[in-house]
Design an enzyme around this catalytic site. Structure first.
Site, PDB file in Angstrom:
ATOM      1  N   CYS A 166      27.120  14.359 -35.604  1.00  0.00           N
ATOM      2  CA  CYS A 166      26.285  13.570 -34.685  1.00  0.00           C
ATOM      3  C   CYS A 166      26.948  12.273 -34.239  1.00  0.00           C
ATOM      4  O   CYS A 166      26.493  11.640 -33.278  1.00  0.00           O
ATOM      5  CB  CYS A 166      24.955  13.240 -35.347  1.00  0.00           C
ATOM      6  SG  CYS A 166      24.161  14.631 -36.152  1.00  0.00           S
ATOM      7  N   HIS A 304      19.536   6.168 -33.272  1.00  0.00           N
ATOM      8  CA  HIS A 304      19.931   7.558 -33.491  1.00  0.00           C
ATOM      9  C   HIS A 304      18.677   8.399 -33.700  1.00  0.00           C
ATOM     10  O   HIS A 304      18.508   9.436 -33.063  1.00  0.00           O
ATOM     11  CB  HIS A 304      20.862   7.662 -34.698  1.00  0.00           C
ATOM     12  CG  HIS A 304      21.367   9.040 -34.948  1.00  0.00           C
ATOM     13  ND1 HIS A 304      22.117   9.731 -34.027  1.00  0.00           N
ATOM     14  CD2 HIS A 304      21.216   9.889 -36.013  1.00  0.00           C
ATOM     15  CE1 HIS A 304      22.425  10.924 -34.501  1.00  0.00           C
ATOM     16  NE2 HIS A 304      21.887  11.045 -35.699  1.00  0.00           N
ATOM     17  N   HIS A 338      18.240  16.854 -29.968  1.00  0.00           N
ATOM     18  CA  HIS A 338      19.509  16.332 -30.471  1.00  0.00           C
ATOM     19  C   HIS A 338      20.649  17.144 -29.861  1.00  0.00           C
ATOM     20  O   HIS A 338      20.876  18.289 -30.233  1.00  0.00           O
ATOM     21  CB  HIS A 338      19.529  16.442 -31.989  1.00  0.00           C
ATOM     22  CG  HIS A 338      20.641  15.676 -32.639  1.00  0.00           C
ATOM     23  ND1 HIS A 338      21.770  15.270 -31.963  1.00  0.00           N
ATOM     24  CD2 HIS A 338      20.814  15.244 -33.925  1.00  0.00           C
ATOM     25  CE1 HIS A 338      22.579  14.620 -32.796  1.00  0.00           C
ATOM     26  NE2 HIS A 338      22.009  14.604 -33.976  1.00  0.00           N
TER      27      HIS A 338
END
Length: 412
Positions: A166, A304, A338
């Site tokens: 990520c 995030h 995501h």
């Protein structure tokens, strides 16, 4: 010692679950839309509980010549199309691409899982390589996106291909920023791309980190910082940011979209899987120090915040320790899930657009703040306010934490 050069942003490119282009992405975000949908394909995977994802729609890979497209999987197509958009906005042409002073830093989480699956499904029928195409490896190698962009665009400068789950996109922009600041390159195409595969969702489902409670109401998940959040939603896309030395941008008369002034990435050896608030806090503090910016000078934090139980709490704790409840905070994953390696760049470029327009996008599906995520200033509705500087966070499995600071230009 050579003085560091200032680094600005002159081009943005996006392929997102909302479709092609930065304007399409921003229109969807400002409209409060969700790109999350039910994906029937997931029902065929035994033991997989999540049934939702956010998938790219409305692009035509045939825009890319076949000679280049043959070595691309979907993620390289996303990266290439986004790169074209960023370069066009910046007014960059063949002389810069072929001049050796423009490089790339583009990463993905892994190579193409779909291509790998297709190969082994065929291989295990008779254990023969006779049907294997010569271009297959170029779709599954870890630097597939970066290499394919270089080949398609004729780029002769440096090639970096970070892979840090990520944090990939954020690291790519950070490493590109350092290349330009140090004078190694004048331009860097930076970002990340990933393509969805059921095994991506399965990975997080196995770790009990995927959303499973909203399969019949996909638009209500993920829910960053919300009391009812139950995990992340996997998606796909590609985000590209063109970085350029300030002196080069001024000499060309380029439109400057913002200035990257700080970057940090730190490792957390305490756990390969669990988030750590102290490491996140250290990462943000080091980024502020690199930017020579006080916490009071930050006007927005793009979190995030993937809607996992532990991750959101840890990030909220880290933000609270530095900024208390003074700085607006929101996550864009409620809108588009995501996007993995693309998330750092896609969310960064959206934040740059928010800085330019003075409008903050709220966290979608944040209806009731989890008490464990309280004590920070959540953006709950569309806000119009001046943004002089913002922080972008990306925190990844493997103990990889990354943050960037972008400031309005000019700011001095």
């Amino acid at each position: 010692m050579r003085a560091l050069r200032r680094v600005v942003v002159t081009g943005l490119g996006a392929v997102s679950p909302f479709g092609r282009g930065v304007p399409t992405l921003m229109a969807a975000l400002y409209a409060g839309q969700s790109a999350v949908r039910q994906v029937p394909e997931l029902e065929r995977i035994g033991g997989l509980r999540t049934r939702v994802a956010a998938l790219v729609q409305g692009i035509d890979p045939r825009e890319i010549p076949r000679k280049d497209r043959r070595s691309m999987s979907a993620m390289s197509v996303y990266a290439t199309l986004a790169s074209h958009e960023a370069l066009a906005q910046a007014g960059i042409g063949t002389p810069e691409l072929e001049g050796g002073r423009l490089g790339v830093a583009i990463g993905s989480t892994v190579g193409s899982t779909q291509t790998t699956e297709d190969f082994f499904r065929d291989f295990f029928t008779d254990h023969s390589l006779e049907r294997m195409k010569s271009t297959l490896f170029f779709q599954i190698m870890n630097h597939s996106c970066a290499a394919n962009v270089v080949q398609a665009l004729g780029i002769t400068g440096r090639l970096l291909a970070p892979s840090a789950a990520c944090s990939t996109g954020c690291q790519a922009v950070g490493y590109g920023y350092e290349q330009v600041a140090l004078g190694r390159q004048d331009f860097m195409l930076c970002g990340g791309a990933d393509e969805f595969h059921p095994l991506t969702a399965a990975t997080f489902d196995v770790m009990t980190a995927a959303s499973i409670g909203f399969n019949d109401e996909p638009e209500l998940t993920p829910r960053p910082f919300d009391r009812r959040r139950d995990g992340m939603v996997c998606s796909e896309g590609g985000g590209i940011v063109l970085l350029e030395a300030l002196d080069s941008a001024l000499a060309r008369g380029a439109t400057i979209l913002g200035e990257v002034t700080g970057f940090a990435t730190v490792s957390d050896p305490s756990s390969i899987a669990n988030p750590n608030a102290a490491a996140m806090e250290r990462c943000m503090r080091e980024t502020l120090e690199d930017a020579e910016l006080a916490p009071e000078e930050v006007d927005y934090i793009n979190a995030h915040a993937t809607a996992t139980t532990q991750g959101d709490i840890a990030e909220a704790e880290a933000i609270r320790a530095i900024f208390a409840a003074r700085v607006p905070v929101s996550s864009l994953k409620g809108h588009m899930g995501h996007t993995m390696a693309a998330s750092g760049a896609l969310e960064l470029l959206a934040s740059i657009e928010m800085l330019r327009q003075g409008r903050l996008v709220p966290t979608l599906n944040l209806n009731e703040v989890d008490p464990a995520c309280a004590g920070i200033l959540h953006v709950r509705g569309m806000e119009s306010r001046p943004v002089r500087a913002f922080i972008k966070n990306n925190f990844a499995l493997g103990g990889v934490n990354s943050s960037l600071v972008v400031r309005r230009y000019p700011h001095d």
